[in-house]
Design a protein around this motif. Structure first.
Motif, short mmCIF file in Angstrom:
data_model
loop_
_atom_site.label_atom_id
_atom_site.label_comp_id
_atom_site.label_asym_id
_atom_site.label_seq_id
_atom_site.Cartn_x
_atom_site.Cartn_y
_atom_site.Cartn_z
N SER A 7 67.00 39.86 18.40
CA SER A 7 66.06 40.88 17.95
C SER A 7 66.63 42.25 18.22
CB SER A 7 64.74 40.70 18.71
OG SER A 7 63.77 41.59 18.23
N ARG A 8 66.66 43.10 17.19
CA ARG A 8 67.12 44.47 17.42
C ARG A 8 65.97 45.39 17.81
NH1 ARG A 8 70.84 48.15 13.52
NH2 ARG A 8 70.69 50.05 14.73
N TYR A 9 64.84 45.27 17.10
CA TYR A 9 63.72 46.20 17.33
C TYR A 9 62.53 45.55 18.04
CZ TYR A 9 66.38 48.77 13.81
OH TYR A 9 67.38 49.40 13.11
N GLY A 10 62.64 44.29 18.41
CA GLY A 10 61.59 43.64 19.20
C GLY A 10 60.63 42.74 18.45
N ASN A 11 60.65 42.80 17.13
CA ASN A 11 59.67 42.00 16.36
C ASN A 11 59.99 40.50 16.38
OD1 ASN A 11 58.05 44.26 14.96
ND2 ASN A 11 60.19 44.83 14.65
N ASN A 12 61.25 40.17 16.24
CA ASN A 12 61.60 38.74 16.28
C ASN A 12 61.47 38.18 17.69
OD1 ASN A 12 62.38 36.55 14.54
ND2 ASN A 12 64.27 36.46 15.73
N THR A 35 66.12 39.27 9.42
CA THR A 35 66.87 39.14 8.16
C THR A 35 67.83 40.32 8.00
OG1 THR A 35 65.03 37.97 7.15
CG2 THR A 35 66.63 38.94 5.65
N ALA A 87 70.33 41.61 5.01
CA ALA A 87 70.80 41.41 3.64
C ALA A 87 70.52 39.97 3.16
CB ALA A 87 72.29 41.74 3.53
N GLY A 88 69.30 39.53 3.42
CA GLY A 88 68.88 38.22 2.94
C GLY A 88 69.45 37.04 3.73
N THR A 99 62.16 37.13 10.99
CA THR A 99 61.34 38.23 10.49
C THR A 99 62.00 38.79 9.24
OG1 THR A 99 62.46 39.60 12.15
CG2 THR A 99 60.21 38.93 12.63
N CYS A 100 61.15 39.28 8.33
CA CYS A 100 61.64 39.86 7.07
C CYS A 100 60.62 40.89 6.62
CB CYS A 100 61.79 38.77 6.00
SG CYS A 100 60.50 37.52 5.99
N LEU A 101 61.04 41.81 5.75
CA LEU A 101 60.12 42.80 5.21
C LEU A 101 59.04 42.07 4.42
CD1 LEU A 101 62.76 45.41 4.04
CD2 LEU A 101 61.16 45.64 5.95
N ALA A 156 59.69 40.99 0.90
CA ALA A 156 60.72 39.94 0.78
C ALA A 156 60.13 38.58 1.17
CB ALA A 156 61.91 40.28 1.66
N LEU A 168 61.49 48.51 8.52
CA LEU A 168 62.71 48.03 9.19
C LEU A 168 62.51 47.77 10.68
CD1 LEU A 168 65.79 50.08 7.96
CD2 LEU A 168 65.07 47.78 7.33
#
Ligand SMILES: Cc1cc2nc3c(=O)[nH]c(=O)nc-3n(C[C@H](O)[C@H](O)[C@H](O)COP(=O)(O)O)c2cc1C
Length: 152
Positions: free
Chosen positions: A9-14, A56, A58-59, A87-89, A92, A127
């Motif tokens: 996880s980069r931003y904590g959501n995953n 995610t 680039a898919g 996690t994904c937008l 998407a 993002l």
């Protein structure tokens, strides 16, 4: 059963998603370790199942989780149960575009592991997040569903 939830996880959501999935698995009676793919080099031999997830990119799956899979999921993992998440937008996730969860699911099936659930896509609104209002509850529910499939 004893298993691991592996995530990056980069931003904590995953990470929030991974922790909620872990709670759902524990509620179903499983013993679970939470492993950050960036810090965990060696998975060890005593896990009976894996739940693997990534943001995610680039898919696709992210670099740290790709590396973790490559380094750890050898022949000994063939036939063992797994489930994939990510996690994904929101757009998407909803439009059925390629996501990390689907990429991980395919890769682990290709490696001979046994899928006990469909890939789980958890939506973020931008993002850096945040997760949708019901995102953590949906992740806990996914954990309970995987937990029940492992038991049955
Ligand atoms: C370089 C980059 C590429 C991304 N590409 C996608 C994409 O193709 N599809 C998508 O749904 N989200 C994409 N995202 C957004 C991620 O889904 C989002 O940042 C991530 O799920 C948040 O999880 P985290 O908080 O655990 O890092 C991208 C984000 C970054 C930084």
């Amino acid at each position: 059963m004893k298993g691991a939830v592996v995530y990056y996880s980069r931003y904590g959501n995953n990470e929030k998603t991974a922790k909620a999935i872990m709670q759902g698995l524990e509620e179903s009676g499983h013993q679970v370790d939470l492993l950050n793919a960036k810090q965990s080099r060696d998975l060890g031999a005593d896990y009976e199942f894996l739940v693997v997830g990534s943001p995610t990119r680039a898919g696709r799956n992210s670099g740290p989780v790709k590396k973790f899979i490559k380094n750890n999921l050898d022949e000994t993992w063939k036939g063992k149960p797994f489930a994939a998440f990510g996690t994904c937008l929101a757009r998407a996730c909803e439009k059925g575009e390629p996501t990390a969860a689907k990429d991980i699911h395919k890769e682990l099936v290709d490696r001979g592991l046994h899928a006990v659930a469909e890939a789980f896509d958890n939506a973020v609104s931008g993002l850096k997040g945040p997760l949708a209002t019901d995102g953590e509850e949906n992740a806990r529910e996914f954990g309970r569903r995987v937990g029940a499939a492992l038991a049955g």
